[in-house]
Design a protein around this motif. Sequence first.
Motif, PDB file in Angstrom:
ATOM      1  N   TRP A 197     148.785 120.086  35.271  1.00  0.00           N
ATOM      2  CA  TRP A 197     147.503 120.986  35.488  1.00  0.00           C
ATOM      3  C   TRP A 197     146.930 121.388  36.935  1.00  0.00           C
ATOM      4  O   TRP A 197     146.926 119.705  37.658  1.00  0.00           O
ATOM      5  N   GLY A 198     146.541 121.723  37.382  1.00  0.00           N
ATOM      6  CA  GLY A 198     145.961 121.408  38.966  1.00  0.00           C
ATOM      7  C   GLY A 198     144.497 122.596  39.097  1.00  0.00           C
ATOM      8  O   GLY A 198     144.102 123.547  38.087  1.00  0.00           O
ATOM      9  N   ASP A 199     144.080 122.678  40.573  1.00  0.00           N
ATOM     10  CA  ASP A 199     142.882 122.679  40.577  1.00  0.00           C
ATOM     11  C   ASP A 199     143.155 123.869  42.077  1.00  0.00           C
ATOM     12  O   ASP A 199     144.343 124.606  41.530  1.00  0.00           O
ATOM     13  N   GLY A 200     142.228 125.155  42.442  1.00  0.00           N
ATOM     14  CA  GLY A 200     142.565 126.379  42.787  1.00  0.00           C
ATOM     15  C   GLY A 200     143.171 126.099  44.566  1.00  0.00           C
ATOM     16  O   GLY A 200     143.331 126.991  44.323  1.00  0.00           O
ATOM     17  N   GLY A 201     142.856 124.684  44.942  1.00  0.00           N
ATOM     18  CA  GLY A 201     143.855 124.450  45.695  1.00  0.00           C
ATOM     19  C   GLY A 201     145.388 124.630  45.730  1.00  0.00           C
ATOM     20  O   GLY A 201     145.930 124.804  47.002  1.00  0.00           O
ATOM     21  N   TYR A 202     146.249 125.405  45.031  1.00  0.00           N
ATOM     22  CA  TYR A 202     146.973 124.828  44.069  1.00  0.00           C
ATOM     23  C   TYR A 202     147.508 126.317  44.082  1.00  0.00           C
ATOM     24  O   TYR A 202     147.132 127.309  43.530  1.00  0.00           O
ATOM     25  N   GLN A 255     140.123 125.583  36.747  1.00  0.00           N
ATOM     26  CA  GLN A 255     138.971 125.339  37.941  1.00  0.00           C
ATOM     27  C   GLN A 255     137.393 125.182  36.984  1.00  0.00           C
ATOM     28  O   GLN A 255     137.143 125.958  36.220  1.00  0.00           O
ATOM     29  N   ARG A 256     136.447 125.329  37.959  1.00  0.00           N
ATOM     30  CA  ARG A 256     135.325 124.805  37.659  1.00  0.00           C
ATOM     31  C   ARG A 256     135.038 125.906  36.944  1.00  0.00           C
ATOM     32  O   ARG A 256     135.186 127.613  37.639  1.00  0.00           O
ATOM     33  N   THR A 257     133.782 126.026  35.878  1.00  0.00           N
ATOM     34  CA  THR A 257     132.584 127.204  35.374  1.00  0.00           C
ATOM     35  C   THR A 257     131.872 127.832  36.355  1.00  0.00           C
ATOM     36  O   THR A 257     131.115 127.135  37.214  1.00  0.00           O
ATOM     37  N   PRO A 258     131.917 129.442  36.792  1.00  0.00           N
ATOM     38  CA  PRO A 258     131.465 129.556  38.058  1.00  0.00           C
ATOM     39  C   PRO A 258     129.702 129.033  37.185  1.00  0.00           C
ATOM     40  O   PRO A 258     129.466 129.510  36.659  1.00  0.00           O
ATOM     41  N   GLY A 259     129.425 128.793  38.324  1.00  0.00           N
ATOM     42  CA  GLY A 259     127.634 129.169  38.340  1.00  0.00           C
ATOM     43  C   GLY A 259     127.280 127.351  38.631  1.00  0.00           C
ATOM     44  O   GLY A 259     126.071 126.676  38.368  1.00  0.00           O
ATOM     45  N   THR A 260     127.928 126.833  37.553  1.00  0.00           N
ATOM     46  CA  THR A 260     128.422 124.887  37.471  1.00  0.00           C
ATOM     47  C   THR A 260     127.316 124.594  38.797  1.00  0.00           C
ATOM     48  O   THR A 260     128.661 124.719  40.062  1.00  0.00           O
ATOM     49  N   ARG A 261     126.630 123.137  38.699  1.00  0.00           N
ATOM     50  CA  ARG A 261     125.940 122.724  39.399  1.00  0.00           C
ATOM     51  C   ARG A 261     126.443 121.107  39.118  1.00  0.00           C
ATOM     52  O   ARG A 261     126.430 120.600  37.826  1.00  0.00           O
ATOM     53  N   GLY A 262     126.700 120.723  40.292  1.00  0.00           N
ATOM     54  CA  GLY A 262     126.609 118.549  39.883  1.00  0.00           C
ATOM     55  C   GLY A 262     127.774 118.361  38.985  1.00  0.00           C
ATOM     56  O   GLY A 262     128.213 119.274  39.174  1.00  0.00           O
ATOM     57  N   PHE A 263     127.990 117.045  39.395  1.00  0.00           N
ATOM     58  CA  PHE A 263     129.464 117.042  38.572  1.00  0.00           C
ATOM     59  C   PHE A 263     129.110 117.171  37.160  1.00  0.00           C
ATOM     60  O   PHE A 263     128.269 117.107  36.148  1.00  0.00           O
ATOM     61  N   THR A 264     130.813 117.494  36.640  1.00  0.00           N
ATOM     62  CA  THR A 264     130.355 117.857  35.340  1.00  0.00           C
ATOM     63  C   THR A 264     132.161 117.872  35.089  1.00  0.00           C
ATOM     64  O   THR A 264     133.193 118.188  36.253  1.00  0.00           O
ATOM     65  N   PRO A 265     132.264 117.064  34.483  1.00  0.00           N
ATOM     66  CA  PRO A 265     133.881 116.712  34.374  1.00  0.00           C
ATOM     67  C   PRO A 265     134.880 118.323  33.576  1.00  0.00           C
ATOM     68  O   PRO A 265     134.458 118.812  32.859  1.00  0.00           O
ATOM     69  N   ILE A 266     135.616 118.455  34.377  1.00  0.00           N
ATOM     70  CA  ILE A 266     136.255 119.624  33.946  1.00  0.00           C
ATOM     71  C   ILE A 266     137.886 119.038  33.365  1.00  0.00           C
ATOM     72  O   ILE A 266     138.708 117.741  33.344  1.00  0.00           O
ATOM     73  N   PRO A 267     137.881 119.939  32.530  1.00  0.00           N
ATOM     74  CA  PRO A 267     138.621 119.676  31.065  1.00  0.00           C
ATOM     75  C   PRO A 267     140.162 119.807  32.277  1.00  0.00           C
ATOM     76  O   PRO A 267     140.842 120.332  33.228  1.00  0.00           O
ATOM     77  N   LYS A 268     141.198 118.895  31.250  1.00  0.00           N
ATOM     78  CA  LYS A 268     142.074 117.987  31.906  1.00  0.00           C
ATOM     79  C   LYS A 268     142.563 117.211  33.361  1.00  0.00           C
ATOM     80  O   LYS A 268     143.319 116.572  33.767  1.00  0.00           O
ATOM     81  N   ARG A 269     141.572 118.105  34.328  1.00  0.00           N
ATOM     82  CA  ARG A 269     141.511 117.873  35.718  1.00  0.00           C
ATOM     83  C   ARG A 269     141.043 116.350  35.869  1.00  0.00           C
ATOM     84  O   ARG A 269     140.688 115.613  36.758  1.00  0.00           O
TER      85      ARG A 269
END
Length: 289
Positions: free
Chosen positions: A187-192, A211-225
Amino acid sequence: MSERCAYPSDLSDAGWELAGPVLAAWRAERRRRALASGRPPEHELREIMNAILYVDRTGVRWRCPPHDFPPWETVYGYFAKWQKEGVFAQFNGLLRELVRQQEGRTARPSACVIDAQSVKTSTGVPAAGQGLDAGKEIVGRKRSIVTDTLGLLLAVLVTAAGVQDSDAGRALVEHIAAEHPTVRKTWGDGGYRQYLVAHAATLGIDMEIVQRTPGTRGFTPIPKRWAVERTYGRLMLHRRLARDHEALPARSEAMIHLAMTDLMARRLTNESAISWRDPVKPHQSQIPG
């Protein structure tokens, strides 16, 4: 070990039981290959390793450790030799398998997570080894790492910060395919970029962009990442990694391997990692002078 006041960064007796055999085997093999045996080593391997851990933990310059350690030239010389001969990477792999087994996992992972982190460099890093991460507006270097789903290090690559995530990721994915053939998912983020996903597929690895859910603010653990992001956070407990101080990228990679082995050794021996913010009475060596 010579008699002295212990530092919080020192290996415990249990930790040395893990590290000692690896370093003793390295020294025995090196002396076996030598044309002449020469005089016996003057300094204990445990004290040399403790001095290297002190630099990694506290962030001091190589020339500035306490005087009750072996001479800094000796300590740095061993660090350079161990980096060049892959001792830190070997030790990291050994401890990773032990931690995985302790957690009820198979010794070899089947999935991994990839991520990159740009950090500023110190004044001693050659300009030729630096770059600009335009997205984060950081001049320095980029650390790209691959961890298993427990957050244990599988591979690391240090480059100039201007190197694209996907370019560094390509080298890491190829390394994982060669050195960890059981891995089939990453798994990787949108930079790949998409071309890296396609390249990973040719190596038998299914790469998924999370990727992070659109509209999410602040620190939120992203599944797998979250596993790899947590690892970056734990590495920052080692002050030498708050910036990149090493002249050579390979030495920076060794510092990351060293920090990770320190964390895993403490995990295996049920010792708390030093956070520098623990609400406990400070050790005498921790009191600012």
